[in-house]
Structure formats: C-alpha cells, structure tokens
Design an enzyme around this catalytic site. Structure first.
Site, PDB file in Angstrom:
ATOM      1  N   LYS A 116      -2.039  26.836  16.963  1.00 28.60           N
ATOM      2  CA  LYS A 116      -0.896  25.605  16.895  1.00 28.60           C
ATOM      3  C   LYS A 116      -0.133  25.628  15.495  1.00 28.60           C
ATOM      4  O   LYS A 116       1.025  25.527  15.629  1.00 28.60           O
ATOM      5  CB  LYS A 116      -1.567  24.279  16.765  1.00 28.60           C
ATOM      6  CG  LYS A 116      -2.486  23.936  18.067  1.00 28.60           C
ATOM      7  CD  LYS A 116      -1.704  24.132  19.486  1.00 28.60           C
ATOM      8  CE  LYS A 116      -2.655  24.054  20.676  1.00 28.60           C
ATOM      9  NZ  LYS A 116      -1.873  24.225  21.783  1.00 28.60           N
ATOM     10  N   GLU A 200       0.833  18.062   8.195  1.00 27.07           N
ATOM     11  CA  GLU A 200       1.892  17.223   8.855  1.00 27.07           C
ATOM     12  C   GLU A 200       2.019  15.915   8.202  1.00 27.07           C
ATOM     13  O   GLU A 200       1.179  15.199   7.875  1.00 27.07           O
ATOM     14  CB  GLU A 200       2.217  17.214  10.398  1.00 27.07           C
ATOM     15  CG  GLU A 200       2.369  18.487  11.014  1.00 27.07           C
ATOM     16  CD  GLU A 200       2.352  18.442  12.578  1.00 27.07           C
ATOM     17  OE1 GLU A 200       1.996  17.256  13.066  1.00 27.07           O
ATOM     18  OE2 GLU A 200       2.728  19.226  13.248  1.00 27.07           O
ATOM     19  N   HIS A 235      -7.858  10.372  22.583  1.00 30.81           N
ATOM     20  CA  HIS A 235      -7.161  11.513  22.756  1.00 30.81           C
ATOM     21  C   HIS A 235      -7.330  11.732  24.375  1.00 30.81           C
ATOM     22  O   HIS A 235      -6.890  12.805  24.860  1.00 30.81           O
ATOM     23  CB  HIS A 235      -7.609  12.945  22.010  1.00 30.81           C
ATOM     24  CG  HIS A 235      -7.281  12.498  20.531  1.00 30.81           C
ATOM     25  ND1 HIS A 235      -5.978  12.369  20.027  1.00 30.81           N
ATOM     26  CD2 HIS A 235      -8.339  12.550  19.320  1.00 30.81           C
ATOM     27  CE1 HIS A 235      -6.302  11.992  18.895  1.00 30.81           C
ATOM     28  NE2 HIS A 235      -7.520  12.205  18.549  1.00 30.81           N
ATOM     29  N   ARG A 293      -0.778  25.190  30.429  1.00 31.40           N
ATOM     30  CA  ARG A 293      -1.424  24.978  31.845  1.00 31.40           C
ATOM     31  C   ARG A 293      -0.796  24.024  32.669  1.00 31.40           C
ATOM     32  O   ARG A 293       0.293  23.389  32.280  1.00 31.40           O
ATOM     33  CB  ARG A 293      -2.753  24.531  31.397  1.00 31.40           C
ATOM     34  CG  ARG A 293      -2.947  23.183  30.553  1.00 31.40           C
ATOM     35  CD  ARG A 293      -4.128  22.639  30.589  1.00 31.40           C
ATOM     36  NE  ARG A 293      -3.969  21.278  30.043  1.00 31.40           N
ATOM     37  CZ  ARG A 293      -3.864  20.919  28.670  1.00 31.40           C
ATOM     38  NH1 ARG A 293      -3.900  21.652  27.939  1.00 31.40           N
ATOM     39  NH2 ARG A 293      -3.607  19.722  28.346  1.00 31.40           N
TER      40      ARG A 293
HETATM   41  C1  MV4 Z   1       0.032  13.379  15.333  1.00 30.81           C
HETATM   42  C2  MV4 Z   1       0.482  11.909  14.993  1.00 30.81           C
HETATM   43  C3  MV4 Z   1       1.088  11.332  14.066  1.00 30.81           C
HETATM   44  N1  MV4 Z   1       1.757  12.197  13.349  1.00 30.81           N
HETATM   45  N2  MV4 Z   1       0.807  14.072  14.523  1.00 30.81           N
HETATM   46  C4  MV4 Z   1      -3.001  13.258  18.945  1.00 30.81           C
HETATM   47  C5  MV4 Z   1      -2.840  14.039  19.972  1.00 30.81           C
HETATM   48  C6  MV4 Z   1      -2.150  15.548  19.674  1.00 30.81           C
HETATM   49  N3  MV4 Z   1      -1.566  16.130  20.794  1.00 30.81           N
HETATM   50  C7  MV4 Z   1      -1.195  15.101  18.662  1.00 30.81           C
HETATM   51  N4  MV4 Z   1      -1.640  13.707  18.103  1.00 30.81           N
HETATM   52  C8  MV4 Z   1      -1.093  12.954  17.095  1.00 30.81           C
HETATM   53  N5  MV4 Z   1      -0.328  13.854  16.364  1.00 30.81           N
HETATM   54  C9  MV4 Z   1       1.757  13.602  13.363  1.00 30.81           C
HETATM   55  N6  MV4 Z   1       2.398  14.300  12.634  1.00 30.81           N
HETATM   56  C10 MV4 Z   1      -0.424  11.185  15.870  1.00 30.81           C
HETATM   57  C11 MV4 Z   1      -1.300  12.051  17.143  1.00 30.81           C
HETATM   58  C12 MV4 Z   1      -2.144  10.828  17.633  1.00 30.81           C
HETATM   59  C13 MV4 Z   1      -3.211  10.387  17.006  1.00 30.81           C
HETATM   60  C14 MV4 Z   1      -3.631  10.888  16.043  1.00 30.81           C
HETATM   61  C15 MV4 Z   1      -4.927  10.243  15.497  1.00 30.81           C
HETATM   62  C16 MV4 Z   1      -5.479   9.332  16.361  1.00 30.81           C
HETATM   63  C17 MV4 Z   1      -5.376   9.027  17.534  1.00 30.81           C
HETATM   64  C18 MV4 Z   1      -3.979   9.509  18.122  1.00 30.81           C
HETATM   65  C19 MV4 Z   1      -3.321   9.094  19.150  1.00 30.81           C
HETATM   66  C20 MV4 Z   1      -2.271   9.578  19.718  1.00 30.81           C
HETATM   67  C21 MV4 Z   1      -1.539  10.480  18.848  1.00 30.81           C
END
Ligand code: MV4
Length: 449
Positions: A116, A200, A235, A293
């Site tokens: 990633k 990030e 998630h 995918r």
């Molecule tokens: C993040 C974010 C906020 N800021 N990145 C979670 C799934 C993955 N595909 C990306 N995710 C996130 N990335 C930045 N820079 C918020 C999420 C996020 C999340 C993070 C922690 C706990 C629950 C979450 C639920 C949805 C998205």
C-alpha cells in the site's frame, strides 16, 4: 480461448461466477472443502472437486492443490472471486507458469498494489491526489516524528501489507506516538509477516467512496462510477449504494477521471476498485488504495450501469478488446446493497452459523438476491458469515430505499439470526435518509465494545 473455468471460491460469489460462465456458454468446475459438499455452488457447477478439509489454509488457500485440480480437468482459466487467493500474486504467477489464465490482473500488478505504501507513492508521482503523510515506509521512530512535525496530529499509522483496515492505529498526540508506532509495526508483523508501516494525516469522519474500473490487455481503461461504502463496522461493509448521495457532478467527474488515471498508472487489466476518502466539508478526495479483485458490492454498479462485471472479467482475461467507451457508459437510477450475514446484531454481531429451517426470498420489481444458501442448508462455521446480498434498484434513491425496505420485510430466514433487523434500522435512520452519513455511522448507532 477460454472454454472451461475453475472457480476457486465458495458461497454466493462462486454461484455468481457459475451463472456468468454458463450464460457465456462456458463449462464450470468448482473446488470445495469437505464443509461445503452440500453448497449451492457444488450443485450448480458442471463438475466439482473436493480439495481438502474445512480449514481454509488446507483447502481454499492451498493453491498447489487447486492448480492440480485445474490441470486434471483441463480448465483453461481460474476465477478466484474475492478473499482467499484473489489478491495473492504468487498464486496468479503460479497460474501463469502452468499456462492457466488467472481471471484478474497481472501478478506484478497485484504485488505492487498490495504494497500500500508503494502503491500510494506511485499514484502520487503520476498526479493522483493522496493523503498527506510519510510518502513511503517509516522505518524508525525518528522518521515518524519528522512526519508528524510536518503534517500535524491526528495521524493514522497503516500497515503497508495491510489494506481494508487491518493493522491501523490512530494517534492523537505526541506522547502516544512511539507506543503506537511500535504497536502498529508489531501488529503488522503478526498479521502479515511484514512489519512495514506508513503514516497519513487522519481524516476524521470521511466518506468512503470507491470507483469501479475496467481495463483490458490493450491499454483501454474506463470507470463505471462510484459506490458509497461508508456504512461499515470493524472494516466490514454492511450497506453500499450507487451513486453516492453526497457527490456533485463536478466532483464525480474529477474523481472518475482520476480513477481512470490511477488504473492506467497501475497498468491495470480486469475489474478493479480505486478507493478514496472524501471530505464532505472541503470536497477534497484522496486515493488510499487499489483493490485488485472483483468486490462483494459489485452488483450495485451492475444495477446502475447494466454491465455484467464478471462477464467482462472473463472476456478481458481471454484477451478481448473492451467494447465499452467512457462516453457511452450511462448511469440509470439508484441501487443499494444490504449484506445479509448470519450474525446476531443484538449480540455484538457475533457469528451465528447453523441450519436454515425455512427461507422466503424476496423478489418483484428491482430486487436482486445473490446468495449461496437454500432452505435446509447448514451454514458451516469455518468461513465468513455472509449468506446473501440483497440489492434493490429504483429509478431514484427514494424508490430504491422503499424497495429495499419492502424486500427486507419479505425476507424470512428461520434457524439463524441475521443482520436483517439492523438493515431495517439503518434504512429508517435520518442520517441514512439524508445521505450525509460517514464512516462513523455504525459506531454511533451500535457502539462496538
Ligand atoms: C483512513 C481514515 C482516515 N484517515 N485514512 C479504513 C479502511 C481502509 N480502507 C481505510 N480506512 C481508513 N483510512 C486516513 N488517512 C479512516 C479510515 C477508516 C477507519 C479507520 C479507523 C477505524 C475505523 C474506520 C472506518 C472507516 C474508515
């Protein structure tokens, strides 16, 4: 030419792939574990081969046996579905070496997008907007400090081998940085055998917007608009919809163009997904990762575009030219998907496998059910708990919501607890109805322990 496809998966997606293959006049072979002998996929495929005991590590993930099965029945292609081997570049490479077509992108593309931090650096280089951060691996606490001094708190530490939320850590202040950095690296090592992490800026309460892309082996790439997947719990997505109620046409156009650019940068062929975080306040969007995918929620896109994504994956793997032009892709109406899981939403969404005693499946205008179960079927406890996807299409968002509510009321499953009551609650919630909900929606509805 592909004439026989082996399906290296189970459940509803195995059934979905068999259906597409049959409509294309192709022969189907399914592999299954001992726990899946009575599955719908085994009943519907032309041929079925038992590949091992119930644990996935000894069956659906044990790819040497799957390749042997494909060779023994002379299958020319393998569809991996989602999960299991779908994003395993070694498996895609092993297929290539054995002259079996892997229905998905090239193994080196899977590998590159699976890292990633590397994927993000590649995208940034070609002008795709990314979240401000370390732009690469953080290999010491000193580098972590330098990064946060530049971007400010809060930050999120992510595992480079992760994706989909595993191994993430949010840090709000400097005193927690070292502990969180070590914790995240350790967790990444435990989960992926790879301790590398990156940092990030943490975007609070964003929307999770993803774009469906399709590319062929001749460099032609298009997008099929977005899906709003902000309703997730730990998630795991629970509800997805297209189009997103929060995007204006100008932002949608910008994001679509960027999604195509991202897929071209990755030299992508097959169906793929570009994930963005969208900040509703500033209308800024940021690439976060690419999924190489077919995704669980692909029917939402199929419903609004009329395009069969699985058939296109097969045609593209066969080397066909993509016969779709961006300007001719039309969106029509609105679609919502609810994931029906055998889980008890009243008991912290605990898995609830068991025998389905009675089953009444909804139908009527605009309703699609993708499922791998039937009345009398016992859901095995070894795999994920999703038993069906309910997709409702309508001429507009309001009609798709009304159809979904009606279909959820029609749905009757006796024997196992499901997420149906949770979905009914979501569909009448004011934040869902407004379309302004963000990724913290479920946590506020049903705080997780
Ligand atoms: C993040 C974010 C906020 N800021 N990145 C979670 C799934 C993955 N595909 C990306 N995710 C996130 N990335 C930045 N820079 C918020 C999420 C996020 C999340 C993070 C922690 C706990 C629950 C979450 C639920 C949805 C998205």
């Amino acid at each position: 030419m592909i004439s026989k496809i082996l399906i290296a998966n189970r459940g509803e997606i195995a059934v979905r792939i068999i259906r597409a293959a049959k409509e294309m006049g192709l022969k189907t072979v399914i592999v299954y574990s001992k726990a899946d002998k009575e599955s719908l996929g085994v009943k519907l495929a032309d041929q079925a081969i038992c590949i091992g005991p119930p644990p996935a590590s000894e069956s659906y993930l044990f790819y040497q046996n799957i390749i042997s099965a494909a060779l023994s029945v002379k299958a020319d292609a393998i569809h991996p579905g989602y999960g299991f081997l779908a994003e395993n570049w070694q498996f895609a490479d092993a297929c290539r070496m054995m002259k079996i077509r892997f229905i998905g992108p090239k193994s080196n593309v899977i590998r590159q997008m699976g890292d990633k931090a590397k994927a993000k650096a590649l995208m940034k280089e070609s002008g795709v907007p990314v979240v401000p951060g370390s732009d690469g691996i953080i290999d010491s606490f000193t580098r972590a400090e330098e990064t946060v001094d530049r971007i400010g708190f809060p930050v999120i530490i992510k595992a480079s081998a992760g994706g989909g939320g595993k191994g993430m850590r949010i840090v709000n202040e400097k005193k927690d940085l070292e502990k969180s950095y070590l914790y995240a690296a350790n967790e990444a090592q435990q989960a992926f055998g790879d301790s590398r992490v990156y940092i990030e800026k943490y975007i609070s309460a964003p929307k999770h917007i993803e774009f469906q892309v399709l590319g062929d082996k001749h460099g032609h790439v298009i997008h099929l608009f977005e899906r709003d997947c902000s309703i997730q719990r730990r998630h795991q997505k629970l509800v997805e919809e297209a189009p997103s109620a929060c995007l204006d046409d100008e932002t949608r156009k910008k994001m679509g163009d960027i999604a195509v650019k991202a897929a071209q940068t990755a030299q992508y062929d097959s169906a793929g997904t570009i994930e963005f975080l969208y900040d509703q306040g500033s209308r800024n969007f940021y690439f976060i990762e690419m999924n190489t995918r077919i995704q669980v929620e692909h029917p939402v896109t199929e419903s609004i575009t009329g395009i069969d994504l699985i058939k296109y994956q097969i045609k593209i793997a066969n080397g066909d030219h993509l016969d779709l032009q961006q300007t001719s892709i039309q969106r029509r109406g609105h679609a919502i998907e609810c994931r029906i899981n055998a889980e008890n939403p009243e008991k912290d969404f605990n898995p609830n496998p068991g025998k389905i005693i009675q089953l009444r499946i909804p139908g009527g205008p605009g309703i699609r059910v993708d499922s791998g179960v039937y009345a009398g079927y016992a859901i095995p406890p070894f795999y994920d708990s999703m038993v069906a996807k309910l997709i409702a299409w309508g001429n507009d968002r309001r009609e798709s919501i009304e159809r979904m509510k009606r279909a959820l009321d029609e749905y009757y499953i006796e024997g196992v607890k499901t997420t149906i009551p949770f979905h009914k609650e979501v569909l009448r919630h004011k934040d869902f109805l407004s379309g302004q909900y963000t990724t913290d929606f479920v946590n506020r509805l049903a705080p997780s322990s």
